[in-house]
Motif scaffolding. Structure first.
Motif, PDB file in Angstrom:
ATOM      1  N   GLY A  12       0.794  -1.222   0.000  1.00 57.39           N
ATOM      2  CA  GLY A  12       0.000   0.000   0.000  1.00 57.39           C
ATOM      3  C   GLY A  12       0.824   1.268   0.000  1.00 57.39           C
ATOM      4  O   GLY A  12       0.283   2.352  -0.189  1.00 57.39           O
ATOM      5  N   ASP A  16       1.072  -1.536  -5.018  1.00 51.70           N
ATOM      6  CA  ASP A  16      -0.386  -1.580  -4.937  1.00 51.70           C
ATOM      7  C   ASP A  16      -0.832  -3.029  -4.749  1.00 51.70           C
ATOM      8  O   ASP A  16      -1.396  -3.650  -5.647  1.00 51.70           O
ATOM      9  N   MET A  89       3.330   1.882  -6.581  1.00 51.82           N
ATOM     10  CA  MET A  89       2.481   3.016  -6.239  1.00 51.82           C
ATOM     11  C   MET A  89       2.954   4.253  -6.997  1.00 51.82           C
ATOM     12  O   MET A  89       4.153   4.406  -7.297  1.00 51.82           O
TER      13      MET A  89
END
Length: 216
Positions: A12, A16, A89
């Motif tokens: 996170g 992802d 990310m």
């Protein structure tokens, strides 16, 4: 407060992978006739160590499987999904390259075990960025206990006052603040009141980069 070291959570934050964790739990539990949802995973297991999330499901649904076996099934499925489809990310490489240019050492401090770390790092080529990889799987206590973050600070040969942590979950935030380290929350839901104790709250790593360029 000068930032001399940066410690990253992984799932996170760098990758992802949160959808993969939810999908893997949903698919694995379905094999035992248990049907959960993505919000269930968010509510009960986000940010916790995988052995703990397996125990949560075994106890909640009185599953006829040992938590260790359930844990292994979930991890194997997660790693398969990461190896096939993981994406970084937004802004992660730009931020890591900036920190490297500024000679700011970084470390990883994650709840995921080394099997998952390897899957992520192999897929996204993170090995050269993170010579220090700390996992709560090696600690007696997992997040929200600060142990893995304190281990990362020690591995960096740093002082807590010189460090910054980047987290995305409530559990991780509590751990980071318990370590008495300046903490940035990076989450699309950054205005959630559960993140109020964070020192900074941002939507993406690109926002972190903009902030750090004003400080470093």
């Amino acid at each position: 407060m000068t930032i001399k070291y940066v410690i990253f959570d992984m799932d996170g934050v760098l990758v992802d992978s949160e959808p993969f964790w939810a999908e893997s739990q949903i698919e694995t539990l379905a094999q035992y006739g248990v049907h959960i949802t993505e919000p269930d995973c968010e509510k009960y297991t986000r940010g916790v160590r995988v052995d703990e999330l397996a125990t949560i499901w075994c106890e909640m649904f009185n599953l006829a499987i040992q938590s260790t076996a359930l844990r292994n099934q979930i991890v194997d499925t997660v790693c398969q999904k990461i190896s096939a489809n993981a994406q970084p990310m937004d802004g992660v490489y730009e931020l890591l390259d900036f920190l490297k240019e500024k000679h700011i050492p970084v470390a990883l401090a994650t709840s995921s075990d080394r099997q998952v770390i390897k899957a992520v790092f192999d897929k996204l080529n993170f090995w050269d960025y993170f010579p220090i990889q700390c996992t709560a799987a090696d600690e007696e206590l997992a997040k929200p206990h600060p142990a893995v973050y304190l281990t990362a600070v020690k591995a960096l040969n740093a002082k807590v006052k010189d460090c910054m942590i980047i987290e995305d979950s409530v559990t991780g935030l509590i751990a980071a603040k318990a370590a008495n380290v300046r903490t940035f929350i990076v989450n699309e839901k950054f205005n959630d009141e559960r993140f109020a104790i964070a020192d900074e709250r941002m939507a993406s790593l690109k926002d972190v980069l903009v902030k750090l360029k004003t400080e470093l």
